[in-house]
Design an enzyme around this catalytic site. Structure first.
Site, PDB file in Angstrom:
ATOM      1  N   ARG A  68       1.114  -1.175   0.288  1.00  0.00           N
ATOM      2  CA  ARG A  68       0.190  -0.308   0.165  1.00  0.00           C
ATOM      3  C   ARG A  68       1.214   1.123   0.561  1.00  0.00           C
ATOM      4  O   ARG A  68       0.562   2.779  -0.204  1.00  0.00           O
ATOM      5  CB  ARG A  68      -1.236  -0.197   1.148  1.00  0.00           C
ATOM      6  CG  ARG A  68      -1.960   0.817   1.572  1.00  0.00           C
ATOM      7  CD  ARG A  68      -3.011   1.412   0.443  1.00  0.00           C
ATOM      8  NE  ARG A  68      -3.990   2.561   0.271  1.00  0.00           N
ATOM      9  CZ  ARG A  68      -3.484   3.205   0.279  1.00  0.00           C
ATOM     10  NH1 ARG A  68      -2.490   4.082  -0.010  1.00  0.00           N
ATOM     11  NH2 ARG A  68      -4.587   4.218   0.364  1.00  0.00           N
ATOM     12  N   GLU A  69       2.160   1.329   0.577  1.00  0.00           N
ATOM     13  CA  GLU A  69       2.597   2.545   0.894  1.00  0.00           C
ATOM     14  C   GLU A  69       3.856   2.618  -0.554  1.00  0.00           C
ATOM     15  O   GLU A  69       3.752   3.545  -0.855  1.00  0.00           O
ATOM     16  CB  GLU A  69       3.970   2.179   2.092  1.00  0.00           C
ATOM     17  CG  GLU A  69       3.044   2.385   3.101  1.00  0.00           C
ATOM     18  CD  GLU A  69       2.647   3.855   3.835  1.00  0.00           C
ATOM     19  OE1 GLU A  69       3.129   4.835   2.985  1.00  0.00           O
ATOM     20  OE2 GLU A  69       1.678   3.600   4.916  1.00  0.00           O
ATOM     21  N   SER A  70       4.558   1.299  -1.083  1.00  0.00           N
ATOM     22  CA  SER A  70       5.433   1.827  -2.392  1.00  0.00           C
ATOM     23  C   SER A  70       4.921   1.208  -3.711  1.00  0.00           C
ATOM     24  O   SER A  70       5.549   1.238  -4.360  1.00  0.00           O
ATOM     25  CB  SER A  70       6.716   1.717  -1.512  1.00  0.00           C
ATOM     26  OG  SER A  70       6.785   0.439  -1.608  1.00  0.00           O
TER      27      SER A  70
ATOM     28  N   TYR B 276      -7.511   3.638   3.356  1.00  0.00           N
ATOM     29  CA  TYR B 276      -6.370   2.903   4.029  1.00  0.00           C
ATOM     30  C   TYR B 276      -5.954   1.856   4.213  1.00  0.00           C
ATOM     31  O   TYR B 276      -5.399   0.911   3.663  1.00  0.00           O
ATOM     32  CB  TYR B 276      -5.067   4.153   4.685  1.00  0.00           C
ATOM     33  CG  TYR B 276      -3.549   3.497   4.779  1.00  0.00           C
ATOM     34  CD1 TYR B 276      -3.148   3.575   3.887  1.00  0.00           C
ATOM     35  CD2 TYR B 276      -3.508   2.987   5.809  1.00  0.00           C
ATOM     36  CE1 TYR B 276      -1.145   3.272   4.061  1.00  0.00           C
ATOM     37  CE2 TYR B 276      -2.184   2.552   6.454  1.00  0.00           C
ATOM     38  CZ  TYR B 276      -1.188   2.875   5.601  1.00  0.00           C
ATOM     39  OH  TYR B 276       0.618   2.184   6.011  1.00  0.00           O
TER      40      TYR B 276
END
Ligand code: GLU
Length: 489
Positions: free
Chosen positions: A318-320, A445
Site C-alpha cells: 500500500r505504501e510503495s 488506507y
C-alpha cells in the site's frame, strides 16, 4: 471427528490467486454414527455439530486457526448454548444435504438461500442477510442484461443450488435455456472458468461475488437474475426439534438486535467495499512480478520484528507498491514511505534500503498498535493501529470520542470507521481536540490493506487443493439433447 484432508498442489498457470479452499472431505454416512439434532442431545453431548463447505465466505483454516463468516456465526451460537462446536465440511451441496438428512449434523450453515423447493425437506432459520443471484460474465465479451440474452449459452451452476432451482423455474418460460450442473466444482471454480474464458456464464450470490471478485479481475456482474433472497441456516425437518429451531431463531434475533451480526458482517465482508477490481488486478500482477524479490526479506523482517508477514507485505504494498526507491513530494520515502522523523525515531539510517525501511515501518506499526487501548482486541486492534499509522493517533482518538458522543461503540472499528470521514467537515472537527484530518483517506488506507491481507491469506491457505474430476449434468433444450456429454476442463 470424521475429518480427513487430502491435498495436492493446485496452481493456475501464471496466476497465483485462485484462492480456493475446496472441500477436501466428502463425508458419507457413518454406520452407527449417533443421530443428532435435538437441543437436548446437543446439551447432553455438549457439542453442536454444524456442516458447512470450505470457502472464504463460509469456513476455512487460516494460519491463525479456523475462520470464515459461517464459522464465526456457528461459534457464537455454540457459545451461547455453552457447548463445543464441531465443524464438518461437505464436499458439495448434495453431500451437505445428505449429512443433514442423516441427522449427522444439527445445522447446515453455508450461505443457503431459503427456502424455495427446499422448504419441503428443511426448516430455515430467520435470515441473516439477503443476497441477489447474479449472472456473471467475462470482461471483453458481450454483457448480457436480461435472461433472453443468456438462452442457448454455456452456463454452469452448482448442482442442488438455489441457482439450479432458479434456472429450472425460468426454463418453464424459456424453453431454450440450457445449463450444466456440477457436483464436483465449487463457486470459485466456476468463477475461475469464467475468468479463463472456459465458461460463458455462471450464477453466484452477491455476497459471495463481493468477496471473490478480488481474485477474478475479469469476472463482472452482468445482471441480477433474481432479487434479494433471504439466506439462512437449514435444519432437518425430521425429526423436528422445535427447541433447537427456536433456539436458532432466538439467537439470530438477539445478534441482529445487539449488533453482533453487523459486527461479524463487517469483519468478514467489510474489506470488500473499498477495493476495486482494477486495484485487485494490479495487486495480483505485482504479487506475481515484484513480490518474489522481496518475499524472503519481508518474511524475515516480519518474524524478527514480531508482526504477521502478510500484514507487513500488505502495508508495504500500500505504501510503495514494493518499490524500495519510492519517493513522494511530501518527503516520505522508501518501501514503507517513512518520514525522516519516524525513521530517526525507529533508529533507521537509510530509508531507501528495503530492509531498514521494512524494519522501521514494522516497528512504527507495533508502536502504534501498543498505543491502542487494551480493551480493543484483534482484528479491530490491528485496523485501529493502521488507521493511526496513517492519520495519527490523535485523530483516531477524536474519531473514537465522536463515535461515543453519537451513541456508538468507540471500540468497534466498523463504527469508528464511519465517523473518521466526518473529521473532514468543519461542523465536526471544530469540536475535536486535534482538528481537521483526512479521515476518508485513512479509512480507504485500512480497507485496502485488509483487502491485500486477505488476498495473501488466501494464497497461503489454498496452495493445496485437490482438483476433483469434473462431472456435469447437462440440461439441454429439446433437440440438443443428443449432442452427448459435456465435459468441462
Ligand atoms: N445460495 C446458494 C444456494 O443456496 C449457495 C451459495 C453458493 O453458491 O455457494 O444454493
Amino acid at each position: 471427528m470424521n475429518k480427513q484432508s487430502q491435498s495436492s498442489p493446485y496452481q493456475r498457470a501464471g496466476q497465483w490467486l485462485v484462492a480456493i479452499v475446496s472441500p477436501l472431505l466428502l463425508l458419507t454416512a457413518i454406520p452407527g454414527c449417533k443421530t443428532v439434532n435435538s437441543l437436548d442431545d446437543i446439551q447432553q453431548k455438549k457439542t453442536l455439530t454444524v456442516v458447512t463447505r470450505n470457502g472464504p465466505t463460509t469456513y476455512y483454516e487460516s494460519k491463525l486457526g479456523p475462520t470464515g463468516f459461517e464459522y464465526a456465526l456457528a461459534q457464537e451460537f455454540a457459545d451461547s448454548l455453552g457447548v463445543e462446536l464441531e465443524i464438518r465440511t461437505a464436499y458439495n451441496l448434495d453431500a451437505l444435504f445428505e449429512i443433514l438428512d442423516r441427522n449427522q449434523a444439527d445445522i447446515a450453515a453455508t450461505g443457503l438461500t431459503a427456502p424455495g423447493e427446499r422448504a419441503r425437506d428443511y426448516r430455515f432459520s430467520l435470515p441473516y442477510f439477503n443476497a441477489e443471484q447474479l449472472v456473471v460474465y467475462r470482461e471483453g465479451t458481450r454483457r448480457p442484461r436480461k435472461v433472453e440474452q443468456i438462452l442457448d449459452k454455456d452456463i454452469m451452476v452448482l448442482a442442488r443450488s438455489s441457482h439450479a432451482e432458479l434456472l429450472r423455474k425460468l426454463a418453464r418460460d424459456h424453453p431454450t435455456l440450457r445449463w450444466r450442473e456440477t457436483t464436483d466444482l465449487e463457486t470459485l471454480d466456476l468463477l475461475d472458468m469464467v475468468e479463463r474464458g472456459q465458461l460463458t456464464y455462471t450464477i453466484v450470490d452477491s455476497n459471495e461475488f463481493e468477496v471473490h471478485k478480488a481474485y477474478f479481475p475479469l469476472v463482472r456482474r452482468a445482471f441480477q437474475l433474481a432479487g434479494p433472497k433471504p439466506v439462512g441456516w437449514a435444519l432437518a425437518h425430521k425429526p423436528t426439534d422445535d427447541d433447537l429451531y427456536d433456539a436458532v431463531n432466538d439467537f439470530f434475533t438477539r445478534i441482529s438486535e445487539d449488533g453482533t451480526l453487523d459486527m461479524l458482517k463487517e469483519r468478514y465482508y467489510g474489506h470488500t467495499s473499498h477495493a476495486g477490481q482494477g486495484d485487485s488486478h494490479t495487486f495480483a500482477l505485482n504479487v506475481e512480478r515484484r513480490f518474489p524479490q522481496y518475499e524472503r526479506l519481508i518474511k524475515e523482517v516480519a518474524r524478527e520484528e514480531g508482526i504477521d508477514w502478510r500484514l507487513l507485505a500488505a502495508i508495504s504494498y500500500r505504501e510503495s507498491h514494493w518499490n524500495p526507491r519510492a519517493v513522494s513530494p511530501t518527503g516520505v520515502r522508501g518501501m514503507m514511505m517513512l518520514t525522516q522523523t519516524t525513521a530517526r525515531e525507529m533508529k533507521i539510517e537509510n530509508r531507501l534500503d528495503a530492509e531498514q525501511s521494512l524494519r522501521g515501518g514494522a516497528r512504527y506499526f507495533r508502536k502504534s498498535r501498543r498505543r491502542i487501548p487494551k480493551q480493543i482486541r484483534d482484528p479491530d486492534r490491528t485496523w485501529f493501529a493502521l488507521a493511526a499509522y496513517n492519520v495519527g493517533m490523535g485523530h483516531v482518538r477524536d474519531a473514537r470520542a465522536l463515535t461515543k458522543r453519537q451513541g456508538g461503540n468507540p471500540d468497534s472499528w466498523s463504527e469508528v470507521m464511519e465517523r473518521l470521514p466526518l473529521l473532514q467537515q468543519k461542523a465536526y472537527y471544530k469540536q475535536t481536540k486535534y482538528g481537521y484530518a483526512r479521515g476518508m483517506e485513512a479509512v480507504i488506507y485500512v480497507q485496502h490493506i485488509r483487502s491485500y491481507f486477505n488476498m495473501l491469506d488466501w494464497q497461503q491457505v489454498d496452495e493445496y487443493r485437490r482438483k476433483p474430476p469434473v462431472h456435469v449434468t447437462a440440461h439441454l433444450p429439446e433437440g440438443l439433447r443428443d449432442v452427448g456429454p459435456l465435459i468441462a476442463l
